[in-house]
Design a protein around this motif. Sequence first.
Motif, PDB file in Angstrom:
ATOM      1  N   VAL A 635       0.880  -1.113  -0.207  1.00 50.86           N
ATOM      2  CA  VAL A 635       0.217  -0.113   0.111  1.00 50.86           C
ATOM      3  C   VAL A 635       0.537   1.191  -0.165  1.00 50.86           C
ATOM      4  CG1 VAL A 635      -1.594   1.260   1.330  1.00 50.86           C
ATOM      5  CG2 VAL A 635      -1.880  -1.297   0.987  1.00 50.86           C
ATOM      6  N   SER A 636       0.687   2.234  -1.159  1.00 47.97           N
ATOM      7  CA  SER A 636       1.356   3.733  -0.904  1.00 47.97           C
ATOM      8  C   SER A 636       0.001   4.487  -0.587  1.00 47.97           C
ATOM      9  CB  SER A 636       1.920   3.785  -2.618  1.00 47.97           C
ATOM     10  OG  SER A 636       2.923   2.445  -2.369  1.00 47.97           O
ATOM     11  N   VAL A 637       0.681   5.584  -0.197  1.00 46.79           N
ATOM     12  CA  VAL A 637      -0.361   6.869  -0.074  1.00 46.79           C
ATOM     13  C   VAL A 637      -1.063   7.053  -1.247  1.00 46.79           C
ATOM     14  CG1 VAL A 637       0.176   9.690   0.659  1.00 46.79           C
ATOM     15  CG2 VAL A 637       1.226   7.420   2.115  1.00 46.79           C
ATOM     16  N   GLY A 638      -2.186   7.579  -1.037  1.00 46.66           N
ATOM     17  CA  GLY A 638      -3.136   7.556  -1.661  1.00 46.66           C
ATOM     18  C   GLY A 638      -3.941   6.639  -2.493  1.00 46.66           C
ATOM     19  N   ASP A 639      -3.751   5.105  -2.005  1.00 49.20           N
ATOM     20  CA  ASP A 639      -4.019   4.185  -2.776  1.00 49.20           C
ATOM     21  C   ASP A 639      -5.665   4.192  -2.148  1.00 49.20           C
ATOM     22  OD1 ASP A 639      -1.902   3.341  -4.223  1.00 49.20           O
ATOM     23  OD2 ASP A 639      -1.359   1.568  -3.273  1.00 49.20           O
ATOM     24  N   GLU A 640      -6.899   3.663  -3.089  1.00 44.11           N
ATOM     25  CA  GLU A 640      -8.098   3.603  -2.491  1.00 44.11           C
ATOM     26  C   GLU A 640      -8.214   1.865  -1.996  1.00 44.11           C
ATOM     27  OE1 GLU A 640     -10.014   3.912  -6.480  1.00 44.11           O
ATOM     28  OE2 GLU A 640      -9.763   5.836  -6.455  1.00 44.11           O
ATOM     29  N   ILE A 641      -9.489   1.657  -1.160  1.00 44.33           N
ATOM     30  CA  ILE A 641      -8.722   0.724  -0.284  1.00 44.33           C
ATOM     31  C   ILE A 641      -9.987   0.235  -0.681  1.00 44.33           C
ATOM     32  CG2 ILE A 641     -11.329  -0.624   2.353  1.00 44.33           C
ATOM     33  CD1 ILE A 641     -10.554   2.158   3.163  1.00 44.33           C
ATOM     34  N   PRO A 642      -9.599  -1.316  -0.826  1.00 45.91           N
ATOM     35  CA  PRO A 642     -10.140  -2.198  -1.857  1.00 45.91           C
ATOM     36  C   PRO A 642     -11.855  -2.718  -1.046  1.00 45.91           C
ATOM     37  CG  PRO A 642      -8.752  -3.777  -0.425  1.00 45.91           C
ATOM     38  CD  PRO A 642      -9.062  -1.948  -0.332  1.00 45.91           C
ATOM     39  N   TYR A 643     -12.601  -3.021  -2.806  1.00 48.93           N
ATOM     40  CA  TYR A 643     -14.344  -3.476  -1.916  1.00 48.93           C
ATOM     41  C   TYR A 643     -14.961  -2.707  -1.455  1.00 48.93           C
ATOM     42  CZ  TYR A 643     -12.569  -8.486  -3.569  1.00 48.93           C
ATOM     43  OH  TYR A 643     -12.261  -9.523  -3.786  1.00 48.93           O
ATOM     44  N   ILE A 644     -14.424  -0.461  -2.186  1.00 52.04           N
ATOM     45  CA  ILE A 644     -15.776  -0.548  -1.579  1.00 52.04           C
ATOM     46  C   ILE A 644     -15.634   0.273  -2.983  1.00 52.04           C
ATOM     47  CG2 ILE A 644     -16.239   2.192  -0.830  1.00 52.04           C
ATOM     48  CD1 ILE A 644     -16.028  -0.521   0.877  1.00 52.04           C
ATOM     49  N   ALA A 645     -16.671   0.448  -3.642  1.00 50.12           N
ATOM     50  CA  ALA A 645     -17.472   0.968  -4.964  1.00 50.12           C
ATOM     51  C   ALA A 645     -17.812   2.677  -4.290  1.00 50.12           C
ATOM     52  CB  ALA A 645     -18.524   0.208  -4.982  1.00 50.12           C
ATOM     53  N   LYS A 646     -17.024   3.593  -5.438  1.00 45.16           N
ATOM     54  CA  LYS A 646     -16.860   4.419  -4.952  1.00 45.16           C
ATOM     55  C   LYS A 646     -18.579   5.477  -6.188  1.00 45.16           C
ATOM     56  CE  LYS A 646     -14.801   8.699  -6.653  1.00 45.16           C
ATOM     57  NZ  LYS A 646     -13.181   9.610  -6.397  1.00 45.16           N
ATOM     58  N   ASN A 647     -19.482   4.530  -6.775  1.00 49.04           N
ATOM     59  CA  ASN A 647     -20.630   5.050  -6.851  1.00 49.04           C
ATOM     60  C   ASN A 647     -21.337   4.432  -6.992  1.00 49.04           C
ATOM     61  OD1 ASN A 647     -20.243   8.420  -7.273  1.00 49.04           O
ATOM     62  ND2 ASN A 647     -18.392   7.640  -8.613  1.00 49.04           N
ATOM     63  N   GLN A 648     -23.102   4.325  -6.610  1.00 51.18           N
ATOM     64  CA  GLN A 648     -23.688   3.537  -6.071  1.00 51.18           C
ATOM     65  C   GLN A 648     -25.341   4.551  -5.787  1.00 51.18           C
ATOM     66  OE1 GLN A 648     -23.388   0.711  -3.744  1.00 51.18           O
ATOM     67  NE2 GLN A 648     -23.544   1.595  -1.688  1.00 51.18           N
ATOM     68  N   PHE A 649     -26.419   3.273  -7.104  1.00 50.12           N
ATOM     69  CA  PHE A 649     -26.988   4.153  -5.937  1.00 50.12           C
ATOM     70  C   PHE A 649     -28.343   3.267  -6.269  1.00 50.12           C
ATOM     71  CE2 PHE A 649     -27.174   5.058 -11.378  1.00 50.12           C
ATOM     72  CZ  PHE A 649     -28.382   4.424 -11.759  1.00 50.12           C
ATOM     73  N   ASN A 650     -29.686   3.561  -6.287  1.00 51.00           N
ATOM     74  CA  ASN A 650     -30.829   2.208  -6.267  1.00 51.00           C
ATOM     75  C   ASN A 650     -31.859   3.279  -6.694  1.00 51.00           C
ATOM     76  OD1 ASN A 650     -30.179  -0.269  -5.697  1.00 51.00           O
ATOM     77  ND2 ASN A 650     -28.588   1.102  -3.802  1.00 51.00           N
ATOM     78  N   LEU A 651     -32.971   2.388  -8.095  1.00 46.48           N
ATOM     79  CA  LEU A 651     -34.414   3.206  -8.522  1.00 46.48           C
ATOM     80  C   LEU A 651     -35.077   2.353  -7.958  1.00 46.48           C
ATOM     81  CD1 LEU A 651     -34.977   6.070  -9.364  1.00 46.48           C
ATOM     82  CD2 LEU A 651     -35.014   5.030 -11.522  1.00 46.48           C
ATOM     83  N   ASN A 652     -36.315   2.787  -7.307  1.00 44.25           N
ATOM     84  CA  ASN A 652     -37.742   2.101  -7.267  1.00 44.25           C
ATOM     85  C   ASN A 652     -38.572   2.461  -7.148  1.00 44.25           C
ATOM     86  OD1 ASN A 652     -36.511  -0.837  -5.757  1.00 44.25           O
ATOM     87  ND2 ASN A 652     -35.817   1.094  -4.604  1.00 44.25           N
ATOM     88  N   LEU A 653     -40.100   1.588  -7.879  1.00 41.75           N
ATOM     89  CA  LEU A 653     -40.901   2.414  -8.658  1.00 41.75           C
ATOM     90  C   LEU A 653     -42.007   1.358  -8.573  1.00 41.75           C
ATOM     91  CD1 LEU A 653     -42.151   4.960 -10.233  1.00 41.75           C
ATOM     92  CD2 LEU A 653     -42.013   3.245 -11.999  1.00 41.75           C
ATOM     93  N   GLY A 654     -42.773   2.212  -7.676  1.00 45.76           N
ATOM     94  CA  GLY A 654     -44.048   1.518  -7.203  1.00 45.76           C
ATOM     95  C   GLY A 654     -45.285   1.775  -8.114  1.00 45.76           C
ATOM     96  N   LEU A 655     -46.120   0.736  -8.479  1.00 45.69           N
ATOM     97  CA  LEU A 655     -47.931   1.152  -8.466  1.00 45.69           C
ATOM     98  C   LEU A 655     -48.402   0.514  -7.662  1.00 45.69           C
ATOM     99  CD1 LEU A 655     -49.905   1.960 -10.297  1.00 45.69           C
ATOM    100  CD2 LEU A 655     -49.560  -0.489 -12.008  1.00 45.69           C
TER     101      LEU A 655
END
Length: 744
Positions: A635-655
């Motif tokens: 590991v070097s300075v500036g590295d990212e933590i593994p197994y963490i997604a930077k972006n994620q979203f959820n969309l739910n539509l109901g009737l």
Amino acid sequence: MRWLLTVFSTMLLTANLGLSQESNDGKDSTALKTEILNEVIVNGSAILGSKFEAMNRTGSANYISAKELQKFSYNDINRILRNVPGVNIYEEDGFGLRPNISLRGTSPERSAKINLMEDGVLIAPAPYSAPAAYYFPTIGRMQAVEVLKGSSQVQYGPNTTGGAINMISTRIPDRFTGRATLSAGNFNSKNTQIVIGDSFKNFGFVSEYYNYNSDGFKNIDGGGNTGFDKSDYLAKFRMNTDEGAKVYQSLLFKIQFSEERANETYLGLTDADFNENPYRRHRASSEDVMDAEHQQYQLTHFLKLSQALSITTTGYVNKFKRNWYKLDDVNLGERVGINNVLADPETYAMEYNSLLGNTDTPEDVFGIKANNRRYTSQGIQSIARLRWGADWLQSLELGIRYHEDEEDRFQWVDRYGFQNNELIRTTVGIKGADANRISNAKAVAAHTLYKLNLGRFTLTPGIRYENITLGRINYGTNDATRSSTDLSERENQVDVWIPGIGANYTFTENLSVFGGVHKGFSPPGNTEGQDAERSINYELGTRFNYRGIQGEVVGYYNDYQNLLGSDLAATGGTGSLDQFNAGEVRVSGVEVSLNYNLLNNSSEKVRLPLTFNYTLTDTEFLSSFDSANAIFGEVSVGDEIPYIAKNQFNLNLGLKHKKFAVDLGARYIDAFRTQAGTGTIPTNLRVDSNFVVDMSGRYFYNSHFTFSFNIINLFDTTYAVSRVPAGLRPGHPFGVNFSITYGL
């Protein structure tokens, strides 16, 4: 404090989790009944108790109600928590049997860095000495799920960096209630749930049976079952005084038992294998199986001394035993772990080809480890709550807990070889020869949380104290009888104060701002002198309702002085569970949650609710170090933590209609790296992004019968979820289940 000590000792004779299991619906409409029920729900099994409470915390919180859980009827906690901002997850088996959950960038491996609770009690097998959650409660039998993040989580420990997840099991109903649900789907998947309960003047009960099983969606070369079968049994019994008693008391006993047999393996696929057939399993994993049993006992006493003062005291014992018999290594002259074989099949071409089982091998080529372990977690906890004031509404919560837990490892390795395409055991291992030790912990925890409400302004300062003794007794690998001929011991002690403060200001009934700062903490391992995980965490957010758009936006910043990593076999390590210092780390992010009815109340008969959740998680190591653990590496300075997604979203539509309901859920998860690094992610250290859509529908035939369906991965998207424990692993393919529910 004399009254607290008196009640604490009384609890030893009469403790129980009482009316905390009641539902919100009262048997009558008296104000006393309503007040008692509401208070007990919040103070007993729940940490929030309702969406209203979650929306009025001085820290970020989410309450997933029974109605929300019923939308898709998921049995997989991973899919449920995808709808909560700030949650990062990587899957493993496709069914959620052993989830890997991160809250606000904590290390996700085996959910070891968050507080997992059932009915307000720590539920990880050994939450202090061995927190890796190889047991997870059956989410299909839960009535609600609560997620708490931010400054007010100092009430819950020992982990205070990311947050807490509390699952609320089936409550005792206020009237006679019965329900039966039968489900069936592809992969020969089946669900059965039967619940019956009732309440009388001074007695109540509920009993539940829950089973879910499947043949699995993977295919072993040569055939075999890749599924699982898990059964859960639950019973609760409550005794209580008359509702109008001057001093109201209740006593509840809860007992739960589950048994599981899962034909799961750590052996994944190479990139080439995955591209050809992501649902393939190599023949060398044909003997892999997890056998597990879990027992839970809780006895809780609720005492309401006055309208202002109540005390809830719980004694608990959790027992868990499991033996995950699984392929561990290949030895063709030199022992090579399966994670190394799958990561570099060209260098280890002979070892990789032997996994296929297409040709006979010498004896003792494969090591299949019996990861045989027993866990015990037990303790007693008491929480007193006092409310007073008129213009200045105030409350004080005092909590104390004594806890003990241990992990007993007694493991061995059998050797196997292939003969005529069949895996044959050629050497029986000596029990205890792989691991023969006991890790243990004793902890005294206490907390104080003060709440001051001055009209529009709310302030909640609090502090937590943890005194922990962690130890290990190692009998050595040549002492199966544990006669202490080669005994070694070690011990580590931690004494820490964990302060926090949160505030909320309401500008109007449709706009408020909240924020806070608190100390983050996770216990170290049992190596003498090892430092704990430490951080200072900040958050600032707003809740609003603008023209029907209800929402919450939160920004947070976690400043780690010392991040701890763990040597887990589940992440390609040796499985020793030894922790190591990962130095200074920064984790920051944004969480967004929006809700809107597209019809905007123009129709009383039909609703079109839309929910959108987004999570941004940014991580950075601020120090360099070398690690033998596969997911960290150099590991070097500036590295990212593994197994963490930077972006994620959820969309739910109901009737929604009074006769039927249809829900469509879509989720996107960004690509993430599987080893610490920065810049472009190398293909062999990457899990690609994915976009998956689920669908469900319910038809309410009458007041008793409901017919429903649930589709997982509607468009049959092929995607990978992780590269650990050893190789690429697929997400669940298209799956459909049909259900019928009969309720009284």
